[in-house]
Design an enzyme around this catalytic site. Sequence first.
Site, PDB file in Angstrom:
ATOM      1  N   GLY A  49       0.812  -1.206   0.000  1.00  0.00           N
ATOM      2  CA  GLY A  49       0.000   0.000   0.000  1.00  0.00           C
ATOM      3  C   GLY A  49       0.851   1.262   0.000  1.00  0.00           C
ATOM      4  O   GLY A  49       1.727   1.425   0.851  1.00  0.00           O
ATOM      5  N   ASN A  53      -1.235  -0.215  -5.423  1.00  0.00           N
ATOM      6  CA  ASN A  53      -2.242  -0.056  -4.380  1.00  0.00           C
ATOM      7  C   ASN A  53      -2.050   1.298  -3.716  1.00  0.00           C
ATOM      8  O   ASN A  53      -0.984   1.599  -3.192  1.00  0.00           O
ATOM      9  CB  ASN A  53      -2.113  -1.183  -3.351  1.00  0.00           C
ATOM     10  CG  ASN A  53      -3.162  -1.111  -2.258  1.00  0.00           C
ATOM     11  OD1 ASN A  53      -3.074  -0.303  -1.351  1.00  0.00           O
ATOM     12  ND2 ASN A  53      -4.163  -1.973  -2.343  1.00  0.00           N
ATOM     13  N   CYS A  89      -8.621   3.053   4.694  1.00  0.00           N
ATOM     14  CA  CYS A  89      -7.768   3.917   5.507  1.00  0.00           C
ATOM     15  C   CYS A  89      -8.628   4.879   6.331  1.00  0.00           C
ATOM     16  O   CYS A  89      -9.656   5.358   5.868  1.00  0.00           O
ATOM     17  CB  CYS A  89      -6.831   4.741   4.623  1.00  0.00           C
ATOM     18  SG  CYS A  89      -5.781   3.763   3.535  1.00  0.00           S
ATOM     19  N   THR A 101      -8.995  -6.588   5.429  1.00  0.00           N
ATOM     20  CA  THR A 101      -9.008  -7.274   6.726  1.00  0.00           C
ATOM     21  C   THR A 101     -10.179  -6.860   7.607  1.00  0.00           C
ATOM     22  O   THR A 101     -10.676  -5.746   7.528  1.00  0.00           O
ATOM     23  CB  THR A 101      -7.699  -7.005   7.487  1.00  0.00           C
ATOM     24  OG1 THR A 101      -7.508  -5.592   7.585  1.00  0.00           O
ATOM     25  CG2 THR A 101      -6.517  -7.629   6.771  1.00  0.00           C
TER      26      THR A 101
END
Length: 299
Positions: A45, A98, A128, A191
């Site tokens: 990321g 990403n 995020c 996740t």
Amino acid sequence: MSLKVNIGGVEFKNPVIAASGTFGFGEEFKDYIDLNKLGGISSKGLTIRKNLGNPGIRIYETPAGIMNSIGLQNPGVDHFIENELVFMRKYDTVVIANLGGHSYDDYIQGAKKLDKADIDMIELNISCPNLKEGGMAFGTDPHKAREVISLVRAETKHPLIVKLSPNVTHIGEFAKIAEECGADAVSLVNTFNAMAVDIRKRKFVFNNKTAGLSGPAIKPIAIRMTYEVAKAVDIPVIAMGGIMNVEDCLEFMMVGANAVQVGTANFSKLETMIEIIDNLEKYCSDNNINDINDIVGIL
């Protein structure tokens, strides 16, 4: 027999992609597996500026999975373009950048820079936290999700994948938002928000208290969410969540995934993705399937 899949106008030689955050930029794996065999690699990321990540424990093993609190540690978009991307381009595989951020401007500036880069696709991580507006993740608020996807879409010509958060009530609604805002595909699941306690120290394991859960433990929920999303949108779906072998991969594809990303499994067995690709070929041969796309969404 063909394992080729098309995601947002980009052709993958097979549907197996290295998931973001679990494969770095591929360099640590190059001496152990043939990166040319992979359908694609989703980069670690990236943020507009270099990020050192979270302090304290970052990885913690759980039954049938792991928890992580990495905190988007990465070298920054500019360093990626000048260094890591050069390495990734040496291999015959689809390169996905990403992109994460903690404010709308972070995403905009990152997308602008990546738009000029020699990448194949952008995967937009909307899980995020929006640090300037209370810390709620962009991907768990429909209004913020719509805004950030639209802003990034306006800044890049590259095919855009939106990576969805599973920490919502109706994930299909967020997939529809992504489609309406111009996404070429969606990927899921990121996740799950989770927690661990150290009973000896009588404190939380992670400094941030919560962390992201991945691995085989989440697979049944991820399959259900993939099915819901595939029914909700007409754009391609990339699935992930506890894929450890070819059987797991096929389960996700049969409920509607056009491709899969493999993450946690890369930590426990370096050859996992190569074995999945080889066994996909064997499965198709054994079952007289000429095109892997024929099994997508058959349930």
